[in-house]
Design a protein around this motif. Structure first.
Motif, short mmCIF file in Angstrom:
data_model
loop_
_atom_site.label_atom_id
_atom_site.label_comp_id
_atom_site.label_asym_id
_atom_site.label_seq_id
_atom_site.Cartn_x
_atom_site.Cartn_y
_atom_site.Cartn_z
N THR A 216 4.83 11.07 -0.04
CA THR A 216 5.73 10.76 -1.15
C THR A 216 6.84 9.84 -0.64
N GLU A 217 7.56 9.24 -1.54
CA GLU A 217 8.66 8.35 -1.16
C GLU A 217 9.71 9.12 -0.35
N ALA A 218 9.97 10.37 -0.74
CA ALA A 218 10.95 11.19 -0.01
C ALA A 218 10.47 11.47 1.41
N GLU A 219 9.18 11.75 1.57
CA GLU A 219 8.63 12.01 2.90
C GLU A 219 8.68 10.76 3.77
N VAL A 220 8.42 9.60 3.18
CA VAL A 220 8.49 8.35 3.94
C VAL A 220 9.89 8.11 4.46
N LYS A 221 10.88 8.28 3.59
CA LYS A 221 12.26 8.04 3.99
C LYS A 221 12.70 9.02 5.08
N GLY B 142 0.80 -1.21 0.00
CA GLY B 142 0.00 0.00 0.00
C GLY B 142 0.84 1.26 0.00
N LYS B 143 0.21 2.36 0.38
CA LYS B 143 0.86 3.66 0.50
C LYS B 143 0.86 4.07 1.97
N TRP B 144 1.78 5.00 2.31
CA TRP B 144 1.84 5.51 3.68
C TRP B 144 0.97 6.76 3.80
N TYR B 145 0.15 6.78 4.85
CA TYR B 145 -0.72 7.92 5.13
C TYR B 145 -0.49 8.38 6.57
N VAL B 146 -0.75 9.67 6.80
CA VAL B 146 -0.63 10.25 8.14
C VAL B 146 -2.04 10.44 8.70
N VAL B 147 -2.25 9.93 9.90
CA VAL B 147 -3.54 10.02 10.56
C VAL B 147 -3.39 10.84 11.84
N SER B 148 -4.27 11.81 12.03
CA SER B 148 -4.23 12.61 13.25
C SER B 148 -5.10 11.96 14.32
N CYS B 149 -4.66 12.12 15.57
CA CYS B 149 -5.43 11.56 16.69
C CYS B 149 -5.21 12.45 17.90
N HIS B 150 -5.92 12.17 18.96
CA HIS B 150 -5.75 12.96 20.18
C HIS B 150 -4.34 12.75 20.73
N SER B 151 -3.66 13.85 21.03
CA SER B 151 -2.28 13.78 21.52
C SER B 151 -2.23 12.97 22.81
N GLY B 152 -1.26 12.06 22.89
CA GLY B 152 -1.12 11.20 24.04
C GLY B 152 -1.82 9.86 23.87
N ILE C 126 -4.70 -3.19 5.49
CA ILE C 126 -3.87 -2.35 6.36
C ILE C 126 -2.68 -3.18 6.80
N PHE C 127 -1.47 -2.77 6.40
CA PHE C 127 -0.29 -3.60 6.54
C PHE C 127 0.63 -3.22 7.70
N ASP C 128 0.70 -1.94 8.02
CA ASP C 128 1.65 -1.50 9.04
C ASP C 128 1.15 -0.22 9.69
N ILE C 129 1.35 -0.12 11.02
CA ILE C 129 0.95 1.07 11.78
C ILE C 129 2.11 1.46 12.67
N ARG C 130 2.53 2.71 12.61
CA ARG C 130 3.71 3.11 13.37
C ARG C 130 3.51 4.43 14.12
N VAL C 131 4.04 4.44 15.34
CA VAL C 131 4.18 5.65 16.14
C VAL C 131 5.67 5.95 16.19
N GLY D 179 0.37 13.42 18.35
CA GLY D 179 -0.92 13.60 17.69
C GLY D 179 -1.00 12.99 16.31
N TYR D 180 0.04 12.24 15.88
CA TYR D 180 0.02 11.65 14.55
C TYR D 180 0.51 10.21 14.60
N ILE D 181 -0.06 9.36 13.74
CA ILE D 181 0.45 8.03 13.51
C ILE D 181 0.58 7.82 12.01
N PHE D 182 1.39 6.84 11.61
CA PHE D 182 1.64 6.56 10.20
C PHE D 182 1.09 5.18 9.87
N ILE D 183 0.33 5.08 8.78
CA ILE D 183 -0.31 3.82 8.43
C ILE D 183 -0.02 3.48 6.96
N ASN D 184 0.44 2.25 6.73
CA ASN D 184 0.62 1.76 5.37
C ASN D 184 -0.60 0.93 5.01
N MET D 185 -1.32 1.34 3.99
CA MET D 185 -2.61 0.72 3.70
C MET D 185 -3.01 0.93 2.25
#
Length: 208
Positions: A123-128, A26-36, A58-63, A84-90
């Motif tokens: 983008t690929e540059a942002e992911v790296k 998949g692609k990497w997306y940024v998801v906003s959530c409540h801080s903490g 949904i393949f990967d979720i990272r903090v 306040g953000y997590i990264f999801i590959n989906m």
């Protein structure tokens, strides 16, 4: 609790490492959530994916975290680099979008105009840059006698370019300085909005 970062660059926990040839469906997306609540969102999503058999969407979720030393306890702890953000590959289809968007404490996808529209992936540059592991290996403790006032060649209100770390090459405005810690607070554009970010003096170059 006051946190002190002892390195010029961030040292990320091993979970955040991306090998150069690592491939995802998949692609990497940024998801906003409540801080903490970042770790809670990650755990909840992983549980939902497991129970609903949606690992094909949904393949990967990272903090993303960094190692810092607590000024109060002197212990090294893992601190969220992007509160306040997590990264999801989906795969961004309606089903996956609905699962993530309706998870408790999730407030939305970054890069979406709202009203149910899908967001743009990183983008690929942002992911790296954002998900990489730096080459830094040492976090050392400074004794009180080693602590000195730091000097900066810029002032509050100046624009600086960040020389290294996960925000390298980004430009921002200095809004605060701390000569004891040698840190500036720089407003940089992060996920489509200006975000105050702590940057070491040595990583800031004043723009001409």
């Amino acid at each position: 609790m006051e946190l002190k970062k002892e390195n010029l660059d961030e040292e990320f926990i091993s979970d955040n490492k991306l090998s150069p040839d690592e491939k995802f469906k998949g692609k990497w997306y940024v998801v906003s959530c409540h801080s903490g609540r970042e770790d809670n969102v990650k755990s909840d999503l992983e549980e939902i994916i497991k129970k609903s058999n949606k690992s094909h969407l949904i393949f990967d979720i990272r903090v993303i975290k960094e190692k810092v030393r607590s000024e109060k306890t002197k212990k090294i702890i893992n601190k969220n680099l992007y509160p306040g953000y997590i990264f999801i590959n989906m795969i961004m289809d309606d089903e996956a979008w609905f699962i993530v968007r309706n998870t408790t404490s999730v407030t939305g996808f970054i890069g979406s105009s709202g009203k149910g529209t899908k967001s743009f992936p990183l983008t690929e540059a942002e992911v790296k840059k954002m998900l990489r592991k730096s080459d830094n290996v040492e976090i050392k403790e400074l004794s009180k006698k080693d602590r000195v006032l730091h000097k900066a060649n810029f002032e509050i209100g100046d624009f600086v370019t960040i020389k290294s770390g996960p925000f390298s090459d980004q430009e921002g405005k200095v809004v605060a300085k701390d000569d004891m810690k040698g840190q500036a607070i720089v407003n940089i554009e992060l996920f489509g909005r200006l975000t105050p970010t702590h940057i070491q003096y040595s990583d800031c170059k004043k723009d001409n």
